[in-house]
Structure formats: C-alpha cells, structure tokens
Design a protein around this motif. Structure first.
Motif, PDB file in Angstrom:
ATOM      1  N   THR A   1       0.834  -1.216   0.000  1.00 50.55           N
ATOM      2  CA  THR A   1       0.000   0.000   0.000  1.00 50.55           C
ATOM      3  C   THR A   1       0.862   1.258   0.000  1.00 50.55           C
ATOM      4  OG1 THR A   1      -0.215  -0.195   2.416  1.00 50.55           O
ATOM      5  CG2 THR A   1      -2.021  -1.056   1.073  1.00 50.55           C
ATOM      6  N   LEU A   2       2.019   1.219   0.663  1.00 45.68           N
ATOM      7  CA  LEU A   2       2.914   2.375   0.661  1.00 45.68           C
ATOM      8  C   LEU A   2       3.456   2.641  -0.740  1.00 45.68           C
ATOM      9  CD1 LEU A   2       4.428   4.555   2.250  1.00 45.68           C
ATOM     10  CD2 LEU A   2       6.260   2.888   2.643  1.00 45.68           C
ATOM     11  N   ILE A   3       3.895   1.575  -1.433  1.00 44.11           N
ATOM     12  CA  ILE A   3       4.417   1.725  -2.794  1.00 44.11           C
ATOM     13  C   ILE A   3       3.369   2.359  -3.707  1.00 44.11           C
ATOM     14  CG2 ILE A   3       5.099   0.437  -4.872  1.00 44.11           C
ATOM     15  CD1 ILE A   3       6.508  -1.566  -2.933  1.00 44.11           C
ATOM     16  N   VAL A   4       2.147   1.835  -3.644  1.00 43.72           N
ATOM     17  CA  VAL A   4       1.091   2.338  -4.529  1.00 43.72           C
ATOM     18  C   VAL A   4       0.727   3.773  -4.177  1.00 43.72           C
ATOM     19  CG1 VAL A   4      -1.301   2.026  -5.257  1.00 43.72           C
ATOM     20  CG2 VAL A   4       0.193   0.041  -5.014  1.00 43.72           C
ATOM     21  N   THR A   5       0.623   4.087  -2.889  1.00 43.08           N
ATOM     22  CA  THR A   5       0.288   5.451  -2.469  1.00 43.08           C
ATOM     23  C   THR A   5       1.307   6.448  -2.999  1.00 43.08           C
ATOM     24  OG1 THR A   5      -0.853   4.703  -0.459  1.00 43.08           O
ATOM     25  CG2 THR A   5      -0.019   6.963  -0.472  1.00 43.08           C
ATOM     26  N   VAL A   6       2.592   6.137  -2.858  1.00 43.60           N
ATOM     27  CA  VAL A   6       3.649   7.029  -3.347  1.00 43.60           C
ATOM     28  C   VAL A   6       3.575   7.168  -4.867  1.00 43.60           C
ATOM     29  CG1 VAL A   6       6.146   7.321  -3.583  1.00 43.60           C
ATOM     30  CG2 VAL A   6       5.183   6.601  -1.380  1.00 43.60           C
ATOM     31  N   LEU A   7       3.394   6.054  -5.572  1.00 42.56           N
ATOM     32  CA  LEU A   7       3.300   6.100  -7.035  1.00 42.56           C
ATOM     33  C   LEU A   7       2.121   6.950  -7.489  1.00 42.56           C
ATOM     34  CD1 LEU A   7       4.100   2.404  -8.051  1.00 42.56           C
ATOM     35  CD2 LEU A   7       5.499   4.419  -8.548  1.00 42.56           C
ATOM     36  N   TYR A   8       0.970   6.795  -6.841  1.00 44.32           N
ATOM     37  CA  TYR A   8      -0.224   7.534  -7.236  1.00 44.32           C
ATOM     38  C   TYR A   8      -0.051   9.040  -7.023  1.00 44.32           C
ATOM     39  CZ  TYR A   8      -3.174   3.372  -7.946  1.00 44.32           C
ATOM     40  OH  TYR A   8      -3.737   2.212  -8.410  1.00 44.32           O
ATOM     41  N   ILE A   9       0.500   9.428  -5.898  1.00 46.69           N
ATOM     42  CA  ILE A   9       0.691  10.854  -5.633  1.00 46.69           C
ATOM     43  C   ILE A   9       1.696  11.443  -6.620  1.00 46.69           C
ATOM     44  CG2 ILE A   9       1.584  12.525  -3.957  1.00 46.69           C
ATOM     45  CD1 ILE A   9       0.373  10.713  -1.752  1.00 46.69           C
ATOM     46  N   LEU A  10       2.806  10.733  -6.871  1.00 43.59           N
ATOM     47  CA  LEU A  10       3.807  11.215  -7.830  1.00 43.59           C
ATOM     48  C   LEU A  10       3.235  11.281  -9.249  1.00 43.59           C
ATOM     49  CD1 LEU A  10       7.066   9.414  -6.619  1.00 43.59           C
ATOM     50  CD2 LEU A  10       6.461  11.837  -6.366  1.00 43.59           C
ATOM     51  N   ALA A  11       2.392  10.309  -9.614  1.00 46.21           N
ATOM     52  CA  ALA A  11       1.774  10.340 -10.947  1.00 46.21           C
ATOM     53  C   ALA A  11       0.933  11.596 -11.109  1.00 46.21           C
ATOM     54  CB  ALA A  11       0.915   9.090 -11.156  1.00 46.21           C
ATOM     55  N   ASN A  12       0.213  11.980 -10.062  1.00 43.87           N
ATOM     56  CA  ASN A  12      -0.613  13.187 -10.140  1.00 43.87           C
ATOM     57  C   ASN A  12       0.228  14.452 -10.144  1.00 43.87           C
ATOM     58  OD1 ASN A  12      -3.749  12.722  -9.971  1.00 43.87           O
ATOM     59  ND2 ASN A  12      -2.788  11.082  -8.803  1.00 43.87           N
ATOM     60  N   VAL A  13       1.363  14.425  -9.451  1.00 38.84           N
ATOM     61  CA  VAL A  13       2.299  15.551  -9.556  1.00 38.84           C
ATOM     62  C   VAL A  13       2.769  15.682 -11.001  1.00 38.84           C
ATOM     63  CG1 VAL A  13       4.579  16.412  -8.883  1.00 38.84           C
ATOM     64  CG2 VAL A  13       3.041  15.453  -7.146  1.00 38.84           C
ATOM     65  N   ALA A  14       3.073  14.546 -11.636  1.00 41.01           N
ATOM     66  CA  ALA A  14       3.500  14.571 -13.040  1.00 41.01           C
ATOM     67  C   ALA A  14       2.405  15.145 -13.934  1.00 41.01           C
ATOM     68  CB  ALA A  14       3.876  13.158 -13.489  1.00 41.01           C
ATOM     69  N   TYR A  15       1.143  14.732 -13.705  1.00 39.70           N
ATOM     70  CA  TYR A  15       0.046  15.281 -14.513  1.00 39.70           C
ATOM     71  C   TYR A  15      -0.014  16.803 -14.365  1.00 39.70           C
ATOM     72  CZ  TYR A  15      -1.698  10.415 -14.423  1.00 39.70           C
ATOM     73  OH  TYR A  15      -1.837   9.056 -14.516  1.00 39.70           O
ATOM     74  N   LEU A  16       0.151  17.273 -13.118  1.00 36.05           N
ATOM     75  CA  LEU A  16       0.040  18.708 -12.845  1.00 36.05           C
ATOM     76  C   LEU A  16       1.208  19.506 -13.411  1.00 36.05           C
ATOM     77  CD1 LEU A  16      -1.308  18.565  -9.171  1.00 36.05           C
ATOM     78  CD2 LEU A  16      -2.560  19.373 -11.184  1.00 36.05           C
ATOM     79  N   THR A  17       2.346  18.868 -13.633  1.00 33.40           N
ATOM     80  CA  THR A  17       3.465  19.581 -14.256  1.00 33.40           C
ATOM     81  C   THR A  17       3.326  19.632 -15.779  1.00 33.40           C
ATOM     82  OG1 THR A  17       4.829  17.576 -14.391  1.00 33.40           O
ATOM     83  CG2 THR A  17       5.066  18.930 -12.410  1.00 33.40           C
ATOM     84  N   LEU A  18       2.590  18.690 -16.330  1.00 31.94           N
ATOM     85  CA  LEU A  18       2.470  18.593 -17.789  1.00 31.94           C
ATOM     86  C   LEU A  18       1.238  19.287 -18.348  1.00 31.94           C
ATOM     87  CD1 LEU A  18       3.454  14.836 -18.176  1.00 31.94           C
ATOM     88  CD2 LEU A  18       4.761  16.774 -19.099  1.00 31.94           C
ATOM     89  N   LEU A  19       0.128  19.273 -17.601  1.00 34.07           N
ATOM     90  CA  LEU A  19      -1.150  19.735 -18.131  1.00 34.07           C
ATOM     91  C   LEU A  19      -1.806  20.741 -17.190  1.00 34.07           C
ATOM     92  CD1 LEU A  19      -2.523  16.189 -19.002  1.00 34.07           C
ATOM     93  CD2 LEU A  19      -1.814  17.885 -20.703  1.00 34.07           C
ATOM     94  N   PRO A  20      -2.438  21.777 -17.700  1.00 34.30           N
ATOM     95  CA  PRO A  20      -3.206  22.670 -16.828  1.00 34.30           C
ATOM     96  C   PRO A  20      -4.439  21.949 -16.297  1.00 34.30           C
ATOM     97  CG  PRO A  20      -3.602  23.211 -19.126  1.00 34.30           C
ATOM     98  CD  PRO A  20      -2.515  22.169 -19.120  1.00 34.30           C
ATOM     99  N   VAL A  21      -4.850  22.305 -15.087  1.00 35.65           N
ATOM    100  CA  VAL A  21      -6.056  21.683 -14.534  1.00 35.65           C
ATOM    101  C   VAL A  21      -7.275  22.102 -15.349  1.00 35.65           C
ATOM    102  CG1 VAL A  21      -7.611  21.581 -12.551  1.00 35.65           C
ATOM    103  CG2 VAL A  21      -5.141  21.495 -12.203  1.00 35.65           C
ATOM    104  N   LYS A  22      -7.431  23.393 -15.551  1.00 35.56           N
ATOM    105  CA  LYS A  22      -8.597  23.914 -16.256  1.00 35.56           C
ATOM    106  C   LYS A  22      -8.481  23.641 -17.754  1.00 35.56           C
ATOM    107  CE  LYS A  22      -9.141  27.747 -12.987  1.00 35.56           C
ATOM    108  NZ  LYS A  22      -9.185  29.227 -12.846  1.00 35.56           N
ATOM    109  N   GLY A  23      -9.630  23.434 -18.358  1.00 40.44           N
ATOM    110  CA  GLY A  23      -9.615  23.181 -19.786  1.00 40.44           C
ATOM    111  C   GLY A  23     -10.952  23.455 -20.428  1.00 40.44           C
ATOM    112  N   ASP A  24     -10.971  23.368 -21.732  1.00 46.13           N
ATOM    113  CA  ASP A  24     -12.173  23.562 -22.528  1.00 46.13           C
ATOM    114  C   ASP A  24     -12.510  22.227 -23.192  1.00 46.13           C
ATOM    115  OD1 ASP A  24     -14.096  24.149 -24.410  1.00 46.13           O
ATOM    116  OD2 ASP A  24     -13.071  25.912 -25.210  1.00 46.13           O
TER     117      ASP A  24
END
Length: 500
Positions: free
Chosen positions: A285-308
């Motif tokens: 569960t620790l491995i998955v939790t860390v991976l999931y949070i880091l994956a979302n950090v990656a999404y936030l560095t690549l893509l804006p939250v708001k969109g059309d």
C-alpha cells in the motif's frame, strides 16, 4: 496394520490435495498487493476529480487522503492477518469478530459484485486499450444483438482474458505468482518512467507555472453537457458543498486504491504468513500510495487543470477534459507526441493484465473458506492436484464473464463503494472486539497506533459513507440493498445445512 495402496487410490491421492501449498514469499505477497491495486484507475480518475474540485491542491489532497485511509486500513489489518493466517482473510476476520452471518454477507457481496465486478471491469479496460492498437478488430460495436444485450468483440476479448488467467491459476499458485511478479514489476517500472519523464519535461512548462502558482486556488465544480462539448456551469465550493465534492471525488480514487486486502485471502499459501502478510500489506500500500501521488504531480506539471471540452489539443482540454478522461495519455502526448496513445495503451494493457491475475487468484480462496464453513457451494472447498480451489476459480470465471456481457460492471462497482467501506470499518472494528473476546491469542503484529489510528479510520470511513448517502444516495442505497439481499440467502443456506 500398514495401509496398502492400489493404483486407483494412489491416483486419488495424487489428484486431490488436502492442504494448500505455501509458495508465496514476501516479494510475491507484496506483488499481489501492488498488482491488485494498480489497474487502470490511476490513468483516468484524475480527470473526474479535477472536474469535481478544480484546484491543484484539492486534487492532490484527495489522492493523499486516499493513501492515508488505505495505509491506516492496511496497518490495522496486519494485526488480524497475524492472528488468523488462514485462507479467506477478511471473511475469517469478520466471522471471528462478529458471527457467520456478517462474514457471509461480506463473502456474498464480494462474489456477487465486488470481486467479480472488478474482474469484469478490469478485463473490459484491457480490451478497450487493446482496441486502441487494433481498432478494426476490437471495439464496442455489437457483433450481434440478443434482446436488449449487444455482444461486441471488446466483451469477448475481456472474457477471453478472464478465461486464460483462470486456466493459468488452475495450474497452481507457482505459475500465477510468476505472472504476477513479472507484470507487476513491469508496470511499476513503466509508471515510474512516466513519472520521472513527466516531471522532467513539465518543470519548465507553462502548465507547471500556472498550476503551482495557483496551487491553493478556490475549489470549484465544472459541469459540462452530456457530450462534454461545452461547459454548462461552474460552481464555487466551500463548506458543506466542498465536503460533498470531496466525498464524490473519493469514490474514484478509493476504487483505484482498492483490492489491497486480496493478499489476506491467500493466507493459506503464504510462507510465514504471520510475518509476511502484515509486511506485504504495509509495503504494497505504501508503494502504490507514493506512485499515485507522484503520478498526479507529473500530470500537474504537464497539463493545466482547467480546460475547454472543445479544445483542439491536450493543453487546451487540460486535465479536466482529457479525451475519454485519459489524463495519463494526454500527459504522455506532451512527452512522446503522437506515439503516446500507443505507449499508454500498452502500459495499461500490462497493468490491467497483472491486476486481473491477482484478483482472480485471490477471489477463489475466499469462496474456498466460505465453502469449508458450509456457506458456499460445497465443491468450492476441494483443491485440485495443484493444490488450488479449482471450482471456486471456475465459478468466479463464469460469473465475471456474465458481468462482462451484461455491460453493467461499472454501475455495479459504483453501487458497492458504500458497502465496501462499511465492511472495511466493521473489519477494523473487529480489532477492538477481538482484543476483548480473544485477549490471549498470539498477536505477532499489533495495529499501528491502536486504539487511536484504527478509530480514526472508522470515523473517516463513516464520514465518507454519510457523505455518499447524501451526494450519491441512489447508488449507495442500491449497494446496501445488494448486501441485505444476502440475509435470506444466508438463512436458506443455514437451513439446508441442518437438513443435510
């Protein structure tokens, strides 16, 4: 007098095992936890969370809260796993802490919807992403229609995956654990690669600057039309409306982090289960939790939250309106260009293949434990010559395949999140009960932070259930109805046991 064996009864001894084989070490057990948790959710769920909350901070908060809830539950289950290292896991814990009825209702719901519905949903996800590679062969266009049901090549591939993995598992836990290890390591490495590249590419992007400059921006809910071609409304969130939105957002993230408890079902095949099951719950569960949070950090560095929703490219659509919610594919497109679609399709196929292997392996052990108590079809308690519960695997395969063809698997999963949280809370509540009723039983591992941390989980899970009753009352009540429908089945089963 020494017993004598004829050729026929030697064959009988060789074709039916009375005990499961302990072939799962700590690494294997951890891979079952990680592999069962990581399916396709992490690659798509964040889009829905973004539409519900609209703020970078609150998106990460939901994933962090999900991780905390999951880790608390896993650490608490460690005590029960150490006390009762038996096949059936959570069913056994509920039976011992409460009674057979509560254990049966968990097993009933697990067989009817939770395990089999998840297996069906993951199999269809595998088929959908295979369809990205082979769109003319694998798609959701009906090949033929019977009544109200349409049967597509996508559904047939999903069923084929379930059948193949069931056959693999029929040939013993050793084969299943090899597949689990290979595919889980592959998806961990692939997901880590996506995270590292995503953060490296995104740190200099406009999306990174926008999201993290406005990291604590006011949360809001974005409502689009059914076709997701235009925004109908933007609703600011605060107070109870924010709490309600968080509860709704948690449905997807909690399901993406679910199935960590599957390792407890296989306790009869784990080496040193009193040590390895609690450790695998924690590490997995620790491995998955860390991976999931880091994956979302990656999404936030690549893509804006708001969109059309009508945006022409991945940046203009943003995380909120990534095509078909495939936020990971949208992020990968920033890195790899047009090849991202193929790369992510292969990654998700690997992920869902390994996920379903773990789910299929674990589920049959639960039905095996129920059958030994006379609460499931009696044949499910028999082991084949490879030491696995063959009938449980086969009947699970049959029901999950029907759910694939029903087309209702996603709705079924929505129905039971409420019930899943209730059973998790009851199980952790069982720690308090068993401390009083069975104080002398050996506890090689004790629940972390007892009594405060387990109690915190129960409070959080109860709060989420109340929230779901308010914001998703229809699906929550249907989920509760599925659980309660097991009560007459239990008493009918009990009556039949007495008359046999």
């Amino acid at each position: 007098m020494e017993p004598t064996f004829t050729q026929s009864n030697l064959h009988a001894v060789n074709t039916e095992q009375t005990e499961m084989k302990r072939e799962l070490g700590l690494f294997d057990s951890t891979m079952i936890v990680v592999g069962s948790m990581i399916g396709s959710g992490i690659f798509i769920v964040t889009s829905d969370i973004a539409r519900l909350l609209g703020s970078p901070f609150w998106i990460l908060f939901v994933w962090l809260l999900t991780g905390v809830i999951t880790l608390i539950a896993a650490l608490s289950y460690g005590e029960l796993a150490g006390m009762m290292p038996k096949a059936g896991g959570q069913y056994v814990y509920l039976r011992e802490a409460y009674n057979k009825l509560v254990g049966f209702l968990f097993g009933w719901t697990t067989f009817m919807v939770i395990q089999t519905g998840t297996i069906a949903a993951v199999a269809i996800a595998f088929a959908k992403y295979t369809g990205v590679l082979l769109p003319t062969l694998i798609n959701d266009n009906p090949l033929f229609i019977i009544g109200a049901l349409g049967f597509s090549s996508q559904q047939f591939l999903g069923v084929a995956l379930i059948v193949v993995l069931t056959i693999v598992n029929l040939y013993g836990v050793k084969n299943a654990k090899i597949i689990q290890g290979i595919f889980t390591v592959a998806k961990i490495v692939s997901l880590l690669g996506l995270i590292v590249l995503g953060i490296a590419f995104g740190l200099s992007s406009d999306a990174f600057h926008t999201n993290f400059t406005n990291f604590f921006s006011e949360p809001f809910k974005t409502v689009a039309d059914n076709g997701r071609t235009s925004i109908i409304d933007v609703i600011k969130l605060s107070g109870w409306s924010l709490i309600g939105a968080i509860g709704g957002a948690l449905v997807g993230s909690l399901f993406s982090s679910d199935a960590w408890n599957n390792i407890t079902y296989t306790a009869g095949e784990v080496k040193e289960p009193k040590r390895n099951i609690p450790l695998s719950l924690f590490f997995g569960t620790l491995i998955v939790t860390v991976l999931y949070i880091l994956a979302n950090v990656a999404y936030l560095t690549l893509l804006p939250v708001k969109g059309d929703p009508s945006g022409a490219d991945v940046l203009s659509r943003g995380i909120m309106f990534a095509t078909n919610d495939r936020v990971a594919t949208a992020g990968a497109e920033i890195i790899f260009g047009s090849a991202a679609v193929i790369i992510m399709a292969v990654l998700i196929m690997v992920s869902t293949f390994g996920c379903n292997n773990g789910l299929i392996m674990a589920g049959a052990r639960l039905y095996y434990a129920m059958a030994k108590d006379g609460l499931f079809i009696s044949r499910a308690e028999k082991l084949n010559d490879k030491g696995v519960p063959a009938f449980g695997l086969i009947i699970q395969c049959f029901w999950a395949s029907l759910l694939c063809f029903s087309g209702k698997y996603n709705e079924l999963l929505d129905y039971v999140i409420f019930a899943v949280l209730i059973f998790y809370s009851l199980t952790i509540g069982g720690i308090f009960i068993l401390r009083k009723t069975q104080p002398d039983v050996e506890r090689p591992y004790k629940a972390f932070g007892y009594p405060f941390i387990p109690a915190l989980y129960i409070v959080l899970a109860t709060a989420i259930c109340i929230d779901l009753l308010i914001v998703k009352s229809g699906t929550s009540l249907i989920g509760l109805g599925i659980v309660l429908a097991g009560i007459p089945v239990y008493f009918l089963t009990a009556k039949n046991r007495k008359t046999v």
